[in-house]
Design a protein around this motif. Structure first.
Motif, PDB file in Angstrom:
ATOM      1  N   LYS A 137      10.255   0.552 -83.531  1.00  0.00           N
ATOM      2  CA  LYS A 137       8.599  -1.222 -84.090  1.00  0.00           C
ATOM      3  C   LYS A 137       8.002  -1.621 -83.523  1.00  0.00           C
ATOM      4  O   LYS A 137       7.345  -2.343 -83.709  1.00  0.00           O
ATOM      5  CB  LYS A 137      10.582  -1.674 -83.930  1.00  0.00           C
ATOM      6  N   GLY A 138       7.861  -0.711 -82.204  1.00  0.00           N
ATOM      7  CA  GLY A 138       6.889  -1.244 -81.541  1.00  0.00           C
ATOM      8  C   GLY A 138       6.949  -2.641 -80.652  1.00  0.00           C
ATOM      9  O   GLY A 138       6.233  -3.247 -79.325  1.00  0.00           O
ATOM     10  N   GLU A 139       8.690  -2.908 -80.282  1.00  0.00           N
ATOM     11  CA  GLU A 139       9.043  -3.611 -79.217  1.00  0.00           C
ATOM     12  C   GLU A 139       9.313  -3.124 -78.026  1.00  0.00           C
ATOM     13  O   GLU A 139       9.632  -4.179 -77.058  1.00  0.00           O
ATOM     14  CB  GLU A 139      10.450  -3.793 -79.906  1.00  0.00           C
ATOM     15  N   MET A 140       9.250  -1.870 -77.881  1.00  0.00           N
ATOM     16  CA  MET A 140       9.468  -1.098 -76.674  1.00  0.00           C
ATOM     17  C   MET A 140       8.656   0.088 -76.193  1.00  0.00           C
ATOM     18  O   MET A 140       8.032   0.826 -77.651  1.00  0.00           O
ATOM     19  CB  MET A 140      11.077  -0.349 -76.637  1.00  0.00           C
TER      20      MET A 140
ATOM     21  N   ARG B  83      12.471  -1.767 -67.308  1.00  0.00           N
ATOM     22  CA  ARG B  83      13.497  -2.286 -68.352  1.00  0.00           C
ATOM     23  C   ARG B  83      13.566  -2.949 -68.703  1.00  0.00           C
ATOM     24  O   ARG B  83      12.987  -4.102 -67.633  1.00  0.00           O
ATOM     25  CB  ARG B  83      14.639  -1.594 -67.366  1.00  0.00           C
ATOM     26  N   PRO B  84      13.620  -3.528 -70.141  1.00  0.00           N
ATOM     27  CA  PRO B  84      14.506  -4.580 -70.472  1.00  0.00           C
ATOM     28  C   PRO B  84      15.474  -6.041 -70.197  1.00  0.00           C
ATOM     29  O   PRO B  84      16.432  -5.201 -69.725  1.00  0.00           O
ATOM     30  CB  PRO B  84      14.186  -4.922 -72.210  1.00  0.00           C
TER      31      PRO B  84
ATOM     32  N   VAL C 185       3.365  -5.087 -69.796  1.00  0.00           N
ATOM     33  CA  VAL C 185       3.868  -4.502 -70.783  1.00  0.00           C
ATOM     34  C   VAL C 185       4.509  -3.813 -70.711  1.00  0.00           C
ATOM     35  O   VAL C 185       5.371  -4.732 -71.288  1.00  0.00           O
ATOM     36  CB  VAL C 185       3.161  -2.675 -69.837  1.00  0.00           C
ATOM     37  N   LYS C 186       4.927  -2.860 -71.946  1.00  0.00           N
ATOM     38  CA  LYS C 186       6.107  -3.351 -73.798  1.00  0.00           C
ATOM     39  C   LYS C 186       7.331  -3.095 -72.010  1.00  0.00           C
ATOM     40  O   LYS C 186       7.121  -1.926 -71.561  1.00  0.00           O
ATOM     41  CB  LYS C 186       5.752  -2.479 -73.932  1.00  0.00           C
ATOM     42  N   PRO C 187       8.758  -3.054 -72.456  1.00  0.00           N
ATOM     43  CA  PRO C 187      10.107  -2.950 -71.311  1.00  0.00           C
ATOM     44  C   PRO C 187      10.346  -1.543 -72.632  1.00  0.00           C
ATOM     45  O   PRO C 187       9.222  -1.191 -72.830  1.00  0.00           O
ATOM     46  CB  PRO C 187      10.426  -4.122 -71.671  1.00  0.00           C
ATOM     47  N   GLY C 188      10.707  -0.535 -71.224  1.00  0.00           N
ATOM     48  CA  GLY C 188      10.855   0.787 -72.111  1.00  0.00           C
ATOM     49  C   GLY C 188      12.575   1.258 -71.770  1.00  0.00           C
ATOM     50  O   GLY C 188      13.007   0.740 -71.271  1.00  0.00           O
ATOM     51  N   ILE C 189      12.806   2.210 -72.811  1.00  0.00           N
ATOM     52  CA  ILE C 189      14.001   2.977 -72.257  1.00  0.00           C
ATOM     53  C   ILE C 189      14.045   3.534 -70.994  1.00  0.00           C
ATOM     54  O   ILE C 189      15.417   3.575 -70.144  1.00  0.00           O
ATOM     55  CB  ILE C 189      14.202   4.086 -73.938  1.00  0.00           C
TER      56      ILE C 189
END
Length: 334
Positions: free
Chosen positions: A242-245, A251-252, A274-278
């Motif tokens: 979805k582009g959220e992560m 980590r969010p 930057v986008k949060p990551g897994i």
């Protein structure tokens, strides 16, 4: 086959060389320049680090002590804490370098900002351009392509694991298979992260937001297994699509905790550039119970060195972390 054998032989060669060096070279000692709680924390970490268990011989809280130069002379390693006054750091650094000592220091935001600086000449005054800790357009495009490719591939390969995990959650405890929770993402915008439920239903209804603790009674039996193997994170692949992560990134965290962290350390907000990551550098280099400040240092280091190569390296290192029990320990005393 050639690549596999090369990695195996290289590992064996490194092990042999390390063992030979460890037996035939004299053991090097260390001095730590830090005070209070920071000194105790660094001492504890050094005691758990292979090769440094018995190295630390002295602790000095400042350059006001008359023997600080003698301590540097008597040891090979010099460790410097982040909370030491910058004037003391300069004195220690200058003298330790003049005596050819190996220096390590815990970085502050100021020192991190000086990493990867550019040079600018203003008439005849030399200046350095401090990084803005933002991704370039090229970095954003390449990172997004890598995220989509990895997420789609992972969902196809792991679809049987995802299905079995969902069934086991339903058999283990009452409640939904998935749960969604508000987290802070890119540029401070909130979104809902998806995870497999590893805690009992309505686990925070009475206590409110609380960081997970070691032996947390809210975690289900199968939930402990999921957390140890990180299976609970798999639904976040849909957040990536979805582009959220992103696959790799900081980590969010929940807005409740983000507000607290920003009050304590305003530079915490740079994580949201930057986008949060897994997964991320903080997850492969630190542990679940690594302090928020130390994780912040890892995240800022990553932001300054984002590349496809770095992301692939972190992804591969993540598999190693999954096999390390200590990496999934809860927060002590929370």
């Amino acid at each position: 086959y050639s690549a596999v054998f090369s990695f195996v032989l290289l590992a064996i060669w490194q092990y042999i060389c390390h063992q030979w060096e460890w037996k035939h070279f004299p053991k090097q000692t260390a001095v730590l320049f830090a005070a209070g709680e920071e000194a105790a924390r660094i001492q504890k970490k050094l005691a758990k680090t292979y090769g440094l268990e018995q190295a630390l011989q002295s602790v000095c809280d400042s350059c006001q002590q008359a023997i600080w130069k003698q301590l540097i002379d008597a040891n090979y390693y010099v460790f410097i804490g982040a909370e030491l006054p910058i004037a003391d750091k300069e004195k220690i650094l200058r003298y330790a370098r003049s005596t050819k000592k190996q220096i390590f220091f815990v970085p502050t935001l100021y020192e991190l900002a000086c990493k990867n600086t550019g040079f600018l000449l203003v008439d005849d005054i030399p200046m350095q351009r401090v990084t803005r800790m933002l991704l370039t357009a090229e970095q954003r495009v390449l990172k997004r392509i890598l995220d989509i490719a990895v997420a789609v591939t992972a969902l196809i390969i792991l679809s049987p694991v995802i299905l079995i995990t969902a069934v086991m959650i339903k058999l283990d405890s009452k409640g939904p298979v998935l749960y969604s929770q508000e987290r802070v993402g890119l540029y401070g915008k909130t979104f809902f992260v998806h995870k497999f439920r590893s805690m009992k239903q309505d686990a925070e209804a009475k206590c409110g937001p609380v960081l997970a603790a070691e032996g947390d009674p809210r975690i289900t039996k199968f939930g402990r297994f999921m957390r140890a193997t990180r299976l609970d994170e798999l639904p976040q692949l849909f957040n990536v699509l979805k582009g959220e992560m992103s696959i790799v990134g900081p980590r969010p965290e929940r807005p409740f905790f983000v507000k607290q962290f920003i009050v304590q350390k305003p530079e915490y907000d740079y994580r949201h550039n930057v986008k949060p990551g897994i997964t991320g550098l903080a997850q492969i280099a630190g542990k679940y119970n690594t302090s928020a400040y130390d994780k912040l240092i890892y995240d800022l280091l990553y932001i300054q060195d984002v590349s496809v190569k770095t992301d692939l390296m972190i992804m591969m290192q993540t598999f190693k972390v999954l096999l390390t029990k200590s990496s999934t320990e809860g927060v002590q005393g929370k």
